[in-house]
Structure formats: structure tokens, C-alpha cells
Design a protein around this motif. Structure first.
Motif, PDB file in Angstrom:
ATOM      1  N   LYS A  15      -1.532   8.196  13.492  1.00 15.34           N
ATOM      2  CA  LYS A  15      -0.608   7.545  14.418  1.00 15.34           C
ATOM      3  C   LYS A  15       0.470   6.845  13.611  1.00 15.34           C
ATOM      4  CE  LYS A  15      -0.332   3.779  17.736  1.00 15.34           C
ATOM      5  NZ  LYS A  15      -1.051   2.653  18.338  1.00 15.34           N
ATOM      6  N   VAL A  16       1.724   7.028  14.000  1.00 12.04           N
ATOM      7  CA  VAL A  16       2.839   6.358  13.346  1.00 12.04           C
ATOM      8  C   VAL A  16       3.235   5.167  14.210  1.00 12.04           C
ATOM      9  CG1 VAL A  16       5.234   6.582  12.571  1.00 12.04           C
ATOM     10  CG2 VAL A  16       3.635   8.496  12.274  1.00 12.04           C
ATOM     11  N   ALA A  17       3.287   3.994  13.599  1.00 11.26           N
ATOM     12  CA  ALA A  17       3.652   2.769  14.306  1.00 11.26           C
ATOM     13  C   ALA A  17       4.213   1.763  13.314  1.00 11.26           C
ATOM     14  CB  ALA A  17       2.415   2.183  15.003  1.00 11.26           C
ATOM     15  N   ALA A  18       5.025   0.870  13.822  1.00 12.10           N
ATOM     16  CA  ALA A  18       5.521  -0.228  12.989  1.00 12.10           C
ATOM     17  C   ALA A  18       4.343  -1.121  12.611  1.00 12.10           C
ATOM     18  CB  ALA A  18       6.558  -1.041  13.759  1.00 12.10           C
ATOM     19  N   HIS A  19       4.468  -1.820  11.496  1.00 12.15           N
ATOM     20  CA  HIS A  19       3.427  -2.772  11.106  1.00 12.15           C
ATOM     21  C   HIS A  19       3.220  -3.784  12.224  1.00 12.15           C
ATOM     22  CE1 HIS A  19       2.421  -1.711   7.061  1.00 12.15           C
ATOM     23  NE2 HIS A  19       3.636  -1.881   6.595  1.00 12.15           N
ATOM     24  N   GLY A  20       1.960  -4.110  12.473  1.00 12.86           N
ATOM     25  CA  GLY A  20       1.627  -5.152  13.428  1.00 12.86           C
ATOM     26  C   GLY A  20       1.794  -6.521  12.792  1.00 12.86           C
ATOM     27  N   SER A  21       1.488  -7.506  13.557  1.00 12.82           N
ATOM     28  CA  SER A  21       1.623  -8.898  13.134  1.00 12.82           C
ATOM     29  C   SER A  21       0.534  -9.285  12.123  1.00 12.82           C
ATOM     30  CB  SER A  21       1.499  -9.800  14.368  1.00 12.82           C
ATOM     31  OG  SER A  21       1.375 -11.145  13.997  1.00 12.82           O
ATOM     32  N   MET A  22       0.861 -10.255  11.295  1.00 11.73           N
ATOM     33  CA  MET A  22      -0.120 -10.837  10.380  1.00 11.73           C
ATOM     34  C   MET A  22      -0.819 -12.028  11.037  1.00 11.73           C
ATOM     35  SD  MET A  22      -0.525  -9.236   7.533  1.00 11.73           S
ATOM     36  CE  MET A  22      -1.146 -10.425   6.360  1.00 11.73           C
ATOM     37  N   SER A  23      -0.501 -12.322  12.277  1.00  6.75           N
ATOM     38  CA  SER A  23      -1.099 -13.445  12.993  1.00  6.75           C
ATOM     39  C   SER A  23      -2.624 -13.335  12.978  1.00  6.75           C
ATOM     40  CB  SER A  23      -0.590 -13.466  14.436  1.00  6.75           C
ATOM     41  OG  SER A  23      -1.195 -14.530  15.142  1.00  6.75           O
ATOM     42  N   GLY A  24      -3.266 -14.404  12.530  1.00  8.91           N
ATOM     43  CA  GLY A  24      -4.725 -14.433  12.486  1.00  8.91           C
ATOM     44  C   GLY A  24      -5.333 -13.853  11.228  1.00  8.91           C
ATOM     45  N   LYS A 129       0.644  -4.466  -7.234  1.00 10.51           N
ATOM     46  CA  LYS A 129       0.562  -3.771  -5.951  1.00 10.51           C
ATOM     47  C   LYS A 129       0.480  -4.763  -4.794  1.00 10.51           C
ATOM     48  CE  LYS A 129      -2.546  -0.894  -3.258  1.00 10.51           C
ATOM     49  NZ  LYS A 129      -3.882  -0.342  -3.194  1.00 10.51           N
ATOM     50  N   GLY A 130      -0.365  -5.777  -4.938  1.00 10.95           N
ATOM     51  CA  GLY A 130      -0.549  -6.742  -3.852  1.00 10.95           C
ATOM     52  C   GLY A 130      -1.001  -6.044  -2.579  1.00 10.95           C
ATOM     53  N   ASP A 131      -0.338  -6.353  -1.469  1.00  9.89           N
ATOM     54  CA  ASP A 131      -0.712  -5.731  -0.196  1.00  9.89           C
ATOM     55  C   ASP A 131       0.313  -4.684   0.236  1.00  9.89           C
ATOM     56  OD1 ASP A 131       1.428  -7.257   0.677  1.00  9.89           O
ATOM     57  OD2 ASP A 131       0.328  -8.245   2.296  1.00  9.89           O
ATOM     58  N   GLN A 132       1.063  -4.159  -0.720  1.00 10.90           N
ATOM     59  CA  GLN A 132       2.116  -3.194  -0.421  1.00 10.90           C
ATOM     60  C   GLN A 132       1.557  -1.809  -0.137  1.00 10.90           C
ATOM     61  OE1 GLN A 132       5.865  -4.010  -2.905  1.00 10.90           O
ATOM     62  NE2 GLN A 132       4.173  -4.595  -4.242  1.00 10.90           N
ATOM     63  N   GLY A 133       2.256  -1.092   0.714  1.00 13.86           N
ATOM     64  CA  GLY A 133       1.927   0.301   0.999  1.00 13.86           C
ATOM     65  C   GLY A 133       2.584   1.220  -0.008  1.00 13.86           C
ATOM     66  N   PRO A 134       2.300   2.518   0.058  1.00 11.78           N
ATOM     67  CA  PRO A 134       2.856   3.462  -0.911  1.00 11.78           C
ATOM     68  C   PRO A 134       4.380   3.607  -0.832  1.00 11.78           C
ATOM     69  CG  PRO A 134       1.544   4.600   0.744  1.00 11.78           C
ATOM     70  CD  PRO A 134       1.374   3.143   0.978  1.00 11.78           C
ATOM     71  N   ASP A 135       4.987   3.199   0.269  1.00 14.01           N
ATOM     72  CA  ASP A 135       6.445   3.223   0.346  1.00 14.01           C
ATOM     73  C   ASP A 135       7.072   2.096  -0.470  1.00 14.01           C
ATOM     74  OD1 ASP A 135       5.072   1.796   2.478  1.00 14.01           O
ATOM     75  OD2 ASP A 135       7.057   1.248   3.236  1.00 14.01           O
ATOM     76  N   GLU A 136       6.278   1.074  -0.784  1.00 14.60           N
ATOM     77  CA  GLU A 136       6.773  -0.082  -1.531  1.00 14.60           C
ATOM     78  C   GLU A 136       6.252  -0.132  -2.968  1.00 14.60           C
ATOM     79  OE1 GLU A 136       6.709  -3.282   2.074  1.00 14.60           O
ATOM     80  OE2 GLU A 136       4.810  -2.424   1.425  1.00 14.60           O
ATOM     81  N   TRP A 137       5.098   0.488  -3.219  1.00 13.74           N
ATOM     82  CA  TRP A 137       4.486   0.462  -4.549  1.00 13.74           C
ATOM     83  C   TRP A 137       3.783   1.789  -4.790  1.00 13.74           C
ATOM     84  CZ3 TRP A 137      -0.269   1.230  -6.752  1.00 13.74           C
ATOM     85  CH2 TRP A 137      -0.420   0.793  -8.073  1.00 13.74           C
ATOM     86  N   VAL A 165       6.618   4.881   9.402  1.00  8.37           N
ATOM     87  CA  VAL A 165       7.428   6.057   9.098  1.00  8.37           C
ATOM     88  C   VAL A 165       7.654   6.164   7.585  1.00  8.37           C
ATOM     89  CG1 VAL A 165       9.742   7.075   9.361  1.00  8.37           C
ATOM     90  CG2 VAL A 165       8.551   6.134  11.352  1.00  8.37           C
ATOM     91  N   ALA A 166       8.009   5.035   6.959  1.00 12.63           N
ATOM     92  CA  ALA A 166       8.280   5.029   5.511  1.00 12.63           C
ATOM     93  C   ALA A 166       7.017   5.351   4.716  1.00 12.63           C
ATOM     94  CB  ALA A 166       8.853   3.681   5.086  1.00 12.63           C
ATOM     95  N   GLU A 167       5.907   4.798   5.127  1.00 15.14           N
ATOM     96  CA  GLU A 167       4.624   5.051   4.460  1.00 15.14           C
ATOM     97  C   GLU A 167       4.279   6.535   4.535  1.00 15.14           C
ATOM     98  OE1 GLU A 167       0.006   3.604   5.313  1.00 15.14           O
ATOM     99  OE2 GLU A 167       1.646   2.613   6.349  1.00 15.14           O
ATOM    100  N   LYS A 168       4.398   7.113   5.711  1.00 14.57           N
ATOM    101  CA  LYS A 168       4.085   8.532   5.899  1.00 14.57           C
ATOM    102  C   LYS A 168       4.998   9.414   5.034  1.00 14.57           C
ATOM    103  CE  LYS A 168       3.204  11.961   9.473  1.00 14.57           C
ATOM    104  NZ  LYS A 168       3.112  12.203  10.930  1.00 14.57           N
ATOM    105  N   GLY A 169       6.289   9.058   4.992  1.00 14.80           N
ATOM    106  CA  GLY A 169       7.223   9.835   4.181  1.00 14.80           C
ATOM    107  C   GLY A 169       6.875   9.806   2.704  1.00 14.80           C
TER     108      GLY A 169
END
Length: 180
Positions: A15-24, A129-137, A165-169
Motif C-alpha cells: 500500500k502506498v500512503a503518506a507517512h502517518g503521524s508520530m503522535s503517541g 541512518k536513524g529512522d530514515q527510509g531508503p529514500d533518505e538513507w 511514493v519516494a520510498e517505493k521509487g
């Protein structure tokens, strides 16, 4: 871990979706380094699995051995120089669906020795790397990109987590580095 073709099929099905909230979110919501029996916890189990000639002390700690960090091709003789990386970081999982899981499922995810979710790597690469996805690291060692993308995709598919979308690409480009 899936072959490159299977990883591509898994990636197509995510499923492709924007990142959800970090709330909680809190790392404490993912109890990690759970007991694995015989005085061992998940960290020690990964160090034993990923090292060569690993000898343990009476508390199951890696007393000696050799480890090669796949992310940056560095070799270590002291387990204290290594971190155990969650390939799909806990915060990334939270933003892509784990916020709806039970505490028990988050504990399973954080201690998963069955799927390619945990790996012993240099502390420096893990912290970069931290908490970055493959589109960022991406792992500095490009020769590991194929394996990294296959692992990331497998974990996301296993746990039914979404991708951006960026992660999938980027995962697709990293899978392009696979030889088969």
C-alpha cells in the motif's frame, strides 16, 4: 529473504500512503531486546548469528568474535562497536501502520529473528541512518543495496506496512542493482 523478483512483486503489492503521524510514538512502545532463553536477549542472538567465531560469556554476551558491517564494509572485533539495526526503523513502522498494532505485535516486530528485520552493523552507520527510509538513507556500501531493498520490502510486506511514493521509487532503484 525473497529473491529480487519476489521482492519486486512484494513491492508492487505494498500500500502506498503518506507517512502517518508520530503522535503517541515512543521506542518504549516497541519492547526490544526480549529474552531469547539461556540468559540471551535479542541483541546477543543477533551478534551470535551475524558474527564469525563468536564466543559468549556466562551471561550470553559476545566476549569475542569478528563482525563485518554490511552497510559500510567495516570489520570489528569488539561487539560494543556494533548496533543492532532494525532494518525498518521503529519510528518508520509507527508512521506506516504499527501505531494501530497491539503492544505484543510491536514487541514481535522489534525482536523478529525470523524475517530480515535485525542486523548487526557499525554503530556509526546505524546512527547515520536513524529512522530514515531508503529514500533518505542508503547503505554506503552500494554492493549491499540489493540485499537491503529485499530485506526492507520483505519486512514491510510481512507486517503489512505502507510505503511512501519516494520510498517505493528508491526501493525499485535499489532492486535494479540485483544481478538476478
Amino acid at each position: 529473504m525473497p529473491a529480487a523478483g519476489q521482492a519486486r512483486a512484494q513491492l508492487a503489492g505494498l500500500k502506498v500512503a503518506a507517512h502517518g503521524s508520530m503522535s503517541g510514538y515512543s521506542r518504549d512502545r516497541f519492547p526490544h531486546w526480549a529474552s531469547q532463553g539461556e540468559n540471551c536477549n535479542t541483541r546477543e542472538a543477533v551478534l551470535h548469528r551475524d558474527g564469525a567465531d563468536v564466543r559468549r560469556d556466562g551471561q550470553c554476551r559476545a566476549a569475542s568474535g569478528t563482525w563485518t558491517s554490511a552497510y559500510d564494509d567495516l570489520t570489528f572485533k569488539d561487539a560494543a562497536d556494533l548496533d543492532i539495526d532494525h532494518v525498518v526503523p521503529l519510528a518508520n513502522a509507527w508512521r506506516s501502520g504499527a501505531n494501530r498494532w497491539t503492544q505484543e505485535k510491536r514487541k514481535e516486530f522489534a525482536n523478529d529473528l525470523t524475517h530480515p528485520q535485525l542486523i548487526a552493523v557499525s554503530a556509526g552507520s546505524n546512527r547515520s541512518k536513524g529512522d530514515q527510509g531508503p529514500d533518505e538513507w542508503q547503505p554506503p556500501s552500494r554492493t549491499y543495496w540489493c540485499t537491503y531493498a529485499r530485506a526492507w520490502t520483505s519486512v514491510k510486506a510481512t507486517y503489512e506496512l505502507s510505503v511512501t511514493v519516494a520510498e517505493k521509487g528508491m526501493l525499485g532503484r535499489m532492486l535494479d542493482t540485483c544481478s538476478s
